[in-house]
Write a protein that holds these residues in place. Structure first.
Motif, PDB file in Angstrom:
ATOM      1  N   SER A 297       0.838  -1.210   0.000  1.00  0.00           N
ATOM      2  CA  SER A 297       0.000   0.000   0.000  1.00  0.00           C
ATOM      3  C   SER A 297       0.871   1.259   0.000  1.00  0.00           C
ATOM      4  CB  SER A 297      -0.923   0.002   1.219  1.00  0.00           C
ATOM      5  OG  SER A 297      -1.716  -1.148   1.224  1.00  0.00           O
ATOM      6  N   VAL A 298       1.447   1.550  -1.152  1.00  0.00           N
ATOM      7  CA  VAL A 298       2.296   2.731  -1.249  1.00  0.00           C
ATOM      8  C   VAL A 298       2.061   3.379  -2.613  1.00  0.00           C
ATOM      9  CG1 VAL A 298       4.261   1.388  -2.163  1.00  0.00           C
ATOM     10  CG2 VAL A 298       4.695   3.568  -1.050  1.00  0.00           C
ATOM     11  N   GLY A 299       2.075   4.706  -2.647  1.00  0.00           N
ATOM     12  CA  GLY A 299       1.963   5.407  -3.919  1.00  0.00           C
ATOM     13  C   GLY A 299       3.219   5.192  -4.743  1.00  0.00           C
ATOM     14  N   VAL A 300       3.088   5.192  -6.059  1.00  0.00           N
ATOM     15  CA  VAL A 300       4.255   5.011  -6.921  1.00  0.00           C
ATOM     16  C   VAL A 300       4.405   6.206  -7.855  1.00  0.00           C
ATOM     17  CG1 VAL A 300       4.251   2.484  -6.868  1.00  0.00           C
ATOM     18  CG2 VAL A 300       2.931   3.670  -8.629  1.00  0.00           C
ATOM     19  N   VAL A 301       5.657   6.535  -8.164  1.00  0.00           N
ATOM     20  CA  VAL A 301       5.922   7.572  -9.147  1.00  0.00           C
ATOM     21  C   VAL A 301       5.734   6.932 -10.520  1.00  0.00           C
ATOM     22  CG1 VAL A 301       7.583   9.242 -10.023  1.00  0.00           C
ATOM     23  CG2 VAL A 301       7.550   8.688  -7.582  1.00  0.00           C
ATOM     24  N   ASN A 339      11.088  12.104  -0.806  1.00  0.00           N
ATOM     25  CA  ASN A 339      12.505  12.459  -0.757  1.00  0.00           C
ATOM     26  C   ASN A 339      12.826  13.075  -2.121  1.00  0.00           C
ATOM     27  OD1 ASN A 339      15.401  12.278  -0.790  1.00  0.00           O
ATOM     28  ND2 ASN A 339      15.283  10.716   0.806  1.00  0.00           N
ATOM     29  N   HIS A 340      13.040  14.411  -2.138  1.00  0.00           N
ATOM     30  CA  HIS A 340      13.043  15.117  -3.412  1.00  0.00           C
ATOM     31  C   HIS A 340      14.229  16.054  -3.609  1.00  0.00           C
ATOM     32  CE1 HIS A 340       8.514  14.522  -2.717  1.00  0.00           C
ATOM     33  NE2 HIS A 340       8.961  13.569  -3.490  1.00  0.00           N
ATOM     34  N   PHE A 341      14.503  16.333  -4.862  1.00  0.00           N
ATOM     35  CA  PHE A 341      15.522  17.301  -5.275  1.00  0.00           C
ATOM     36  C   PHE A 341      14.820  18.417  -6.047  1.00  0.00           C
ATOM     37  CE2 PHE A 341      17.786  18.895  -8.986  1.00  0.00           C
ATOM     38  CZ  PHE A 341      19.020  19.303  -8.491  1.00  0.00           C
ATOM     39  N   TYR A 342      15.291  19.656  -5.849  1.00  0.00           N
ATOM     40  CA  TYR A 342      14.798  20.784  -6.638  1.00  0.00           C
ATOM     41  C   TYR A 342      15.970  21.699  -6.975  1.00  0.00           C
ATOM     42  CZ  TYR A 342      10.551  19.665  -3.907  1.00  0.00           C
ATOM     43  OH  TYR A 342       9.495  19.030  -3.291  1.00  0.00           O
ATOM     44  N   THR A 343      15.870  22.370  -8.091  1.00  0.00           N
ATOM     45  CA  THR A 343      16.743  23.532  -8.256  1.00  0.00           C
ATOM     46  C   THR A 343      16.064  24.692  -7.532  1.00  0.00           C
ATOM     47  OG1 THR A 343      15.652  24.224 -10.301  1.00  0.00           O
ATOM     48  CG2 THR A 343      17.573  22.760 -10.519  1.00  0.00           C
ATOM     49  N   ALA A 344      16.876  25.634  -7.055  1.00  0.00           N
ATOM     50  CA  ALA A 344      16.300  26.817  -6.397  1.00  0.00           C
ATOM     51  C   ALA A 344      15.437  27.589  -7.392  1.00  0.00           C
ATOM     52  CB  ALA A 344      17.416  27.695  -5.843  1.00  0.00           C
ATOM     53  N   ALA A 345      15.836  27.564  -8.661  1.00  0.00           N
ATOM     54  CA  ALA A 345      15.054  28.263  -9.694  1.00  0.00           C
ATOM     55  C   ALA A 345      13.656  27.651  -9.815  1.00  0.00           C
ATOM     56  CB  ALA A 345      15.780  28.190 -11.039  1.00  0.00           C
ATOM     57  N   PHE A 346      13.555  26.314  -9.738  1.00  0.00           N
ATOM     58  CA  PHE A 346      12.243  25.672  -9.810  1.00  0.00           C
ATOM     59  C   PHE A 346      11.380  26.102  -8.625  1.00  0.00           C
ATOM     60  CE2 PHE A 346       9.261  22.297  -8.660  1.00  0.00           C
ATOM     61  CZ  PHE A 346       8.599  22.114  -9.865  1.00  0.00           C
ATOM     62  N   MET A 389      -2.513  20.171   0.292  1.00  0.00           N
ATOM     63  CA  MET A 389      -1.754  19.961  -0.930  1.00  0.00           C
ATOM     64  C   MET A 389      -0.630  18.991  -0.594  1.00  0.00           C
ATOM     65  SD  MET A 389       0.034  22.729  -3.421  1.00  0.00           S
ATOM     66  CE  MET A 389      -1.532  23.474  -3.841  1.00  0.00           C
ATOM     67  N   PHE A 390      -0.260  18.144  -1.529  1.00  0.00           N
ATOM     68  CA  PHE A 390       0.825  17.190  -1.310  1.00  0.00           C
ATOM     69  C   PHE A 390       2.086  17.697  -1.998  1.00  0.00           C
ATOM     70  CE2 PHE A 390      -2.841  13.978  -1.291  1.00  0.00           C
ATOM     71  CZ  PHE A 390      -3.078  14.191   0.065  1.00  0.00           C
ATOM     72  N   VAL A 391       3.212  17.377  -1.417  1.00  0.00           N
ATOM     73  CA  VAL A 391       4.487  17.890  -1.918  1.00  0.00           C
ATOM     74  C   VAL A 391       4.736  17.446  -3.357  1.00  0.00           C
ATOM     75  CG1 VAL A 391       5.958  16.014  -1.058  1.00  0.00           C
ATOM     76  CG2 VAL A 391       6.860  18.339  -1.140  1.00  0.00           C
ATOM     77  N   PHE A 392       4.173  16.300  -3.745  1.00  0.00           N
ATOM     78  CA  PHE A 392       4.402  15.804  -5.110  1.00  0.00           C
ATOM     79  C   PHE A 392       3.419  16.376  -6.138  1.00  0.00           C
ATOM     80  CE2 PHE A 392       2.078  12.426  -2.725  1.00  0.00           C
ATOM     81  CZ  PHE A 392       0.856  12.492  -3.384  1.00  0.00           C
ATOM     82  N   ASP A 393       2.527  17.252  -5.717  1.00  0.00           N
ATOM     83  CA  ASP A 393       1.552  17.824  -6.661  1.00  0.00           C
ATOM     84  C   ASP A 393       2.207  18.688  -7.735  1.00  0.00           C
ATOM     85  OD1 ASP A 393      -0.690  16.619  -5.599  1.00  0.00           O
ATOM     86  OD2 ASP A 393      -1.143  18.246  -4.218  1.00  0.00           O
ATOM     87  N   VAL A 394       3.474  19.060  -7.512  1.00  0.00           N
ATOM     88  CA  VAL A 394       4.164  19.886  -8.525  1.00  0.00           C
ATOM     89  C   VAL A 394       4.758  19.037  -9.650  1.00  0.00           C
ATOM     90  CG1 VAL A 394       4.736  21.689  -6.833  1.00  0.00           C
ATOM     91  CG2 VAL A 394       6.409  19.876  -7.323  1.00  0.00           C
ATOM     92  N   PHE A 395       4.840  17.722  -9.475  1.00  0.00           N
ATOM     93  CA  PHE A 395       5.529  16.884 -10.463  1.00  0.00           C
ATOM     94  C   PHE A 395       5.020  17.089 -11.900  1.00  0.00           C
ATOM     95  CE2 PHE A 395       7.023  13.239  -7.396  1.00  0.00           C
ATOM     96  CZ  PHE A 395       7.791  14.161  -6.703  1.00  0.00           C
ATOM     97  N   PRO A 396       3.695  17.180 -12.113  1.00  0.00           N
ATOM     98  CA  PRO A 396       3.229  17.340 -13.502  1.00  0.00           C
ATOM     99  C   PRO A 396       3.695  18.636 -14.164  1.00  0.00           C
ATOM    100  CG  PRO A 396       1.430  16.650 -12.070  1.00  0.00           C
ATOM    101  CD  PRO A 396       2.567  17.032 -11.176  1.00  0.00           C
TER     102      PRO A 396
END
Length: 491
Positions: A297-301, A339-346, A389-396
Motif C-alpha cells: 500500500s504505497v503510492g508510486v511515481v 525524498n526530493h531534489f529541486y533547483t532553487a530556480a524551480f 496539498m501534497f508535496v508531489f503535486d508539482v511533479f506534472p
C-alpha cells in the motif's frame, strides 16, 4: 483595515457569518478574531475550495479513462548494483556541496501522536544505545557531510556549510526551536539552521463556508506537506523581507534536497542523489525505493496522461500492480518516499503555476460552535473538510523530471506507528539503523559476531566511509561509539 471594511469584504466573499457573535465578544476576543480575519486571504480560500471540488469531480469522471503508465526508461536510474555510477554521482554532488551550492529542506511539522507523544516527531528517541533523537541524527549527518565535502575539495575544516531549513507547524514551532536551543543545535552553527512555518487553511463546511471553532476563532488545519512551496515565500522572522527563497538567493544556493523527518535512514543532502540530478539537469526529482510486493500500500511515481505524478495504490488495477518489465521487475515499482531534489530556480517558479494546483479534500469531524445557539458542537460524523496539498503535486509541472531508485534497506525506514506494532515503528527503525551500521563495519573488512549491536555516531561516518582501520578486526561486544578509536574497546 476598519472593522466595517473587513466585514464588508467577508460578506462580499459569502463568509459574513464569521461576524455572527461579534457584538457579544470581549475586546480581547474581538482583537483575536480581527487579527485572524485580517491575516486570511478569504478570496484565495474561496478559489481553493472551488478548484478542489471541481478537481475532485473531474478525477471521479476521468477515473479509468486517463492512461497510467510506468516510468519511461530514460527518466529513471538506479544505484542498486551500480557502484561505478554511484562514485561518479557522489563526486559531482560533493563538489556542489563544497562550493556552497546545496541547501536542505526538512518537513518536520508533524507531532508524534501515534507514537504516544505530543512532542514534534523529530524529538523522538527510537531506542538506540545513544538515545539520540531523529533531529540529532540528521544534524550530525549534515555536520559529517560538511567535513567529508571539505576534505574531498581540499578546503579547510569548517569552511563548507549546508544550510538547514526546518519547516515546522503552528503547534510544533516553539517546541522544535526550544529543543534545538536546549541541545546547542547539535553542534551546527545556529545561523545556518532556519526555522519556518507550514501554512494553515480554514476548515470548511461541505458547501465551502468557513467554520468557527469558537465564537471568536476560526477553525484551521495545516495545508499539507505541499504547503511547503507557499511557506518558502512567507517571512520567517520579524524582518518581513526574510524568506526561505530570499535566503537561498542570498547564499547562492542552486540545489535543494527535501525530505521528511520520520525516516531514520535518510541520507541528508545525499551527494549521490544530488550528483545524479545535477548530471541529468533535472529541475525536480524523486528518490524512490522498489515496492516490496505488488500489493504494498504505497503510492508510486509513474506517468498519468503523459505527465509525471504520484499514483496512489488504489488507482492501479491488480493487473497493473503485477505487471513485469523485460527484466522481470515490477513495472510500477517506484515507491514514493517523499525524498526530493529541486533547483532553487524551480522553487522560485512554483508561484507562477500555483493556482493550477488543486488541493485535496479530506472530510473530517470538525469541532465547531453552533451559529444559532453559540453552543460548542463535537460532531459524531464528518461535517466538514480540511484542504491539503501534497508535496508531489508539482511533479506534472516540471520540465526536466528524474527518478533515482535506491535500496530500501539502506535508505528508508519510516516511523509511523506506535511501539510494538511490528511495522514502521520505533523497534523497526532501531533494528534497521543498527543493521546498517553492522553492514558499514563488515564492508570495511570487520567481522561482527551474532547478537552484537554497534551504533556508529553519524559524526564517525556518513555512509560507511572512514572506517578503514577496522579491517581484520572482530567485534564481540555491543556499544555506541563517537570516534573510530572507541571501536577498539568493542573487539
Amino acid at each position: 483595515m476598519s472593522i466595517d471594511a473587513l466585514r464588508q469584504r467577508y460578506e462580499a466573499a459569502g463568509q459574513g457569518h464569521l461576524f455572527t457573535f461579534w457584538d457579544d465578544l470581549s475586546p480581547a476576543e474581538r482583537d483575536a478574531l480581527r487579527a485572524q480575519l485580517e491575516a486570511l486571504d478569504i478570496e484565495r480560500v474561496n478559489r481553493i475550495y472551488r478548484k478542489a471540488v471541481e478537481s475532485e469531480q473531474q478525477l471521479k469522471e476521468s477515473a479509468g479513462k486517463e492512461a497510467i503508465e510506468p516510468l519511461p526508461e530514460d527518466a529513471a536510474d538506479s544505484v542498486i548494483g551500480l557502484p561505478e555510477k554511484e562514485s561518479e554521482w557522489r563526486a559531482v554532488g560533493l563538489d556542489a556541496i563544497a562550493r556552497g551550492e546545496v541547501g536542505v529542506l526538512l518537513m518536520a511539522g508533524g507531532q508524534g501522536t501515534r507514537l504516544g507523544s505530543s512532542a514534534p516527531k523529530g524529538c523522538y528517541d527510537i531506542g538506540l544505545p545513544s538515545h539520540k533523537s531523529l533531529f540529532q541524527y540528521q544534524a550530525e549527518r549534515i555536520a559529517r557531510l560538511q567535513q567529508v565535502a571539505a576534505e574531498a575539495a581540499g578546503k579547510p575544516a569548517g569552511s563548507v556549510v549546508i544550510p538547514w531549513y526546518v519547516m515546522t507547524s503552528g503547534p510544533t514551532r516553539q517546541e522544535t526551536e526550544s529543543f534545538f536551543k536546549k541541545h546547542n543545535f547539535f553542534g551546527l552553527d545556529p545561523k545556518n539552521v532556519i526555522f519556518f512555518e507550514q501554512g494553515t487553511l480554514p476548515c470548511l463546511t461541505m458547501d465551502g463556508k468557513v467554520i468557527l471553532e469558537t465564537r471568536s476563532r476560526v477553525a484551521v488545519a495545516p495545508d499539507g506537506n505541499g504547503g511547503l512551496y507557499a511557506a518558502l515565500r512567507q517571512p520567517f522572522s520579524a524582518d518581513k523581507t526574510q524568506t526561505v527563497l530570499s535566503d537561498l538567493e542570498r547564499r547562492n544556493i542552486r540545489y535543494v534536497h527535501s525530505y521528511c523527518v520520520d525516516n531514520c535512514l535518510v541520507k541528508v543532502a545525499d551527494p549521490i542523489f544530488l550528483g545524479y540530478c545535477i548530471q541529468k539537469q533535472a529541475d525536480c526529482a524523486a528518490k524512490v525505493v522498489p515496492k516490496a510486493s505488488p500489493t504494498e500500500s504505497v503510492g508510486v511515481v509513474a506517468r498519468r496522461g503523459h505527465k509525471f505524478s504520484v499514483v496512489e495504490y488504489s488507482e492501479i488495477s491488480r493487473e497493473q500492480a503485477e505487471r513485469r518489465d523485460a527484466r522481470g521487475e515490477l513495472a510500477f515499482r517506484a515507491g514514493n518516499i517523499a525524498n526530493h531534489f529541486y533547483t532553487a530556480a524551480f522553487l522560485r517558479g512554483v508561484q507562477a503555476f500555483e493556482d493550477e494546483l488543486a488541493f485535496h479534500i479530506a472530510r473530517k469531524k470538525i469541532a465547531h460552535v453552533d451559529l444559532a445557539s453559540g453552543a460548542p458542537v463535537k460532531p459524531a460524523a464528518p461535517n466538514g473538510m480540511k484542504l491539503e496539498m501534497f508535496v508531489f503535486d508539482v511533479f506534472p509541472f516540471t520540465h526536466h523530471f528524474a527518478v533515482l531508485e535506491v535500496s530500501r534497506a539502506e535508505e528508508f525506514s519510516p516511523l509511523k506507528n506506535a511501539p510494538g506494532t511490528g511495522a514502521d515503528d520505533p523497534g523497526t527503525s532501531r533494528r534497521d539503523l543498527l543493521a546498517q551500521h553492522r553492514r558499514f563495519l563488515e564492508a570495511a573488512g570487520a567481522k561482527v559476531l551474532d547478537g552484537v549491536e554497534i551504533e556508529l555516531s553519524p559524526l564517525v561516518t556518513y555512509a560507511g566511509e572512514g572506517l578503514e582501520s577496522v579491517k581484520g578486526k572482530t567485534f564481540s561486544r555491543s556499544g555506541y561509539v563517537e570516534s573510530v578509536e572507541e571501536l577498539d574497546a568493542l573487539v
